[in-house]
Design a protein around this motif. Structure first.
Motif, PDB file in Angstrom:
ATOM      1  N   ILE A   9     -21.592   1.013 -31.325  1.00  0.00           N
ATOM      2  CA  ILE A   9     -20.927   0.450 -32.493  1.00  0.00           C
ATOM      3  C   ILE A   9     -21.594  -0.881 -32.865  1.00  0.00           C
ATOM      4  O   ILE A   9     -21.774  -1.752 -32.026  1.00  0.00           O
ATOM      5  N   ALA A  10     -21.975  -1.018 -34.139  1.00  0.00           N
ATOM      6  CA  ALA A  10     -22.518  -2.279 -34.654  1.00  0.00           C
ATOM      7  C   ALA A  10     -21.409  -2.995 -35.421  1.00  0.00           C
ATOM      8  O   ALA A  10     -20.601  -2.363 -36.096  1.00  0.00           O
ATOM      9  N   THR A  11     -21.383  -4.340 -35.308  1.00  0.00           N
ATOM     10  CA  THR A  11     -20.311  -5.124 -35.918  1.00  0.00           C
ATOM     11  C   THR A  11     -20.867  -6.279 -36.742  1.00  0.00           C
ATOM     12  O   THR A  11     -21.784  -6.975 -36.303  1.00  0.00           O
ATOM     13  N   THR A  12     -20.297  -6.478 -37.918  1.00  0.00           N
ATOM     14  CA  THR A  12     -20.562  -7.658 -38.739  1.00  0.00           C
ATOM     15  C   THR A  12     -19.216  -8.307 -39.019  1.00  0.00           C
ATOM     16  O   THR A  12     -18.292  -7.640 -39.482  1.00  0.00           O
ATOM     17  N   VAL A  13     -19.101  -9.603 -38.738  1.00  0.00           N
ATOM     18  CA  VAL A  13     -17.838 -10.312 -38.929  1.00  0.00           C
ATOM     19  C   VAL A  13     -17.907 -11.117 -40.222  1.00  0.00           C
ATOM     20  O   VAL A  13     -18.817 -11.914 -40.428  1.00  0.00           O
ATOM     21  N   LEU A  14     -16.937 -10.875 -41.082  1.00  0.00           N
ATOM     22  CA  LEU A  14     -16.774 -11.631 -42.320  1.00  0.00           C
ATOM     23  C   LEU A  14     -15.530 -12.496 -42.186  1.00  0.00           C
ATOM     24  O   LEU A  14     -14.853 -12.457 -41.161  1.00  0.00           O
ATOM     25  N   ASP A  15     -15.187 -13.254 -43.211  1.00  0.00           N
ATOM     26  CA  ASP A  15     -14.025 -14.141 -43.138  1.00  0.00           C
ATOM     27  C   ASP A  15     -12.735 -13.402 -42.801  1.00  0.00           C
ATOM     28  O   ASP A  15     -12.044 -13.733 -41.859  1.00  0.00           O
ATOM     29  N   GLN A  16     -12.406 -12.400 -43.572  1.00  0.00           N
ATOM     30  CA  GLN A  16     -11.126 -11.711 -43.422  1.00  0.00           C
ATOM     31  C   GLN A  16     -11.251 -10.312 -42.835  1.00  0.00           C
ATOM     32  O   GLN A  16     -10.246  -9.622 -42.684  1.00  0.00           O
ATOM     33  N   GLU A  17     -12.471  -9.891 -42.483  1.00  0.00           N
ATOM     34  CA  GLU A  17     -12.664  -8.499 -42.100  1.00  0.00           C
ATOM     35  C   GLU A  17     -13.857  -8.357 -41.159  1.00  0.00           C
ATOM     36  O   GLU A  17     -14.785  -9.146 -41.203  1.00  0.00           O
ATOM     37  N   CYS A  18     -13.805  -7.333 -40.319  1.00  0.00           N
ATOM     38  CA  CYS A  18     -14.954  -6.900 -39.531  1.00  0.00           C
ATOM     39  C   CYS A  18     -15.433  -5.591 -40.124  1.00  0.00           C
ATOM     40  O   CYS A  18     -14.624  -4.686 -40.342  1.00  0.00           O
ATOM     41  N   ILE A  19     -16.699  -5.492 -40.378  1.00  0.00           N
ATOM     42  CA  ILE A  19     -17.291  -4.239 -40.810  1.00  0.00           C
ATOM     43  C   ILE A  19     -17.980  -3.659 -39.585  1.00  0.00           C
ATOM     44  O   ILE A  19     -18.811  -4.316 -38.954  1.00  0.00           O
TER      45      ILE A  19
END
Length: 89
Positions: A9-19
């Protein structure tokens, strides 16, 4: 119970959400609120849900029962999406 992210699983963290992207199945998901909080807690090593619940009690203004329900609903949703590993202890 202990839980961890699956390795593929690859993860990108944004302000209000994780993609997150399930590299094995080619699916992506947006995680918000409790799902995001839980996802950030577990990384790739198994973490005991009791430890997560204890930490959440210190940070969120809700009862232990409410937080436990939120936690287990989030675990169920991530498990349904096949994004986590669960180990009973």
């Amino acid at each position: 119970m202990k839980i961890a992210r699956k390795e593929e699983i690859a993860t990108t963290v944004l302000d209000q959400e994780c993609i997150i992207l399930d590299l094995k199945r080619g699916q992506y998901f947006g995680l918000e609120n409790a799902l995001k909080e839980l996802w950030l807690e577990i990384e790739h090593e198994y973490k005991d849900t009791k430890i997560i619940l204890t930490k959440w009690k210190k940070h969120f203004n809700q009862t232990e029962e409410e937080l436990a329900q939120i936690l287990y609903e989030a675990i169920r949703e991530l498990a349904d999406k096949q994004l986590i590993k669960i180990r009973d202890i």
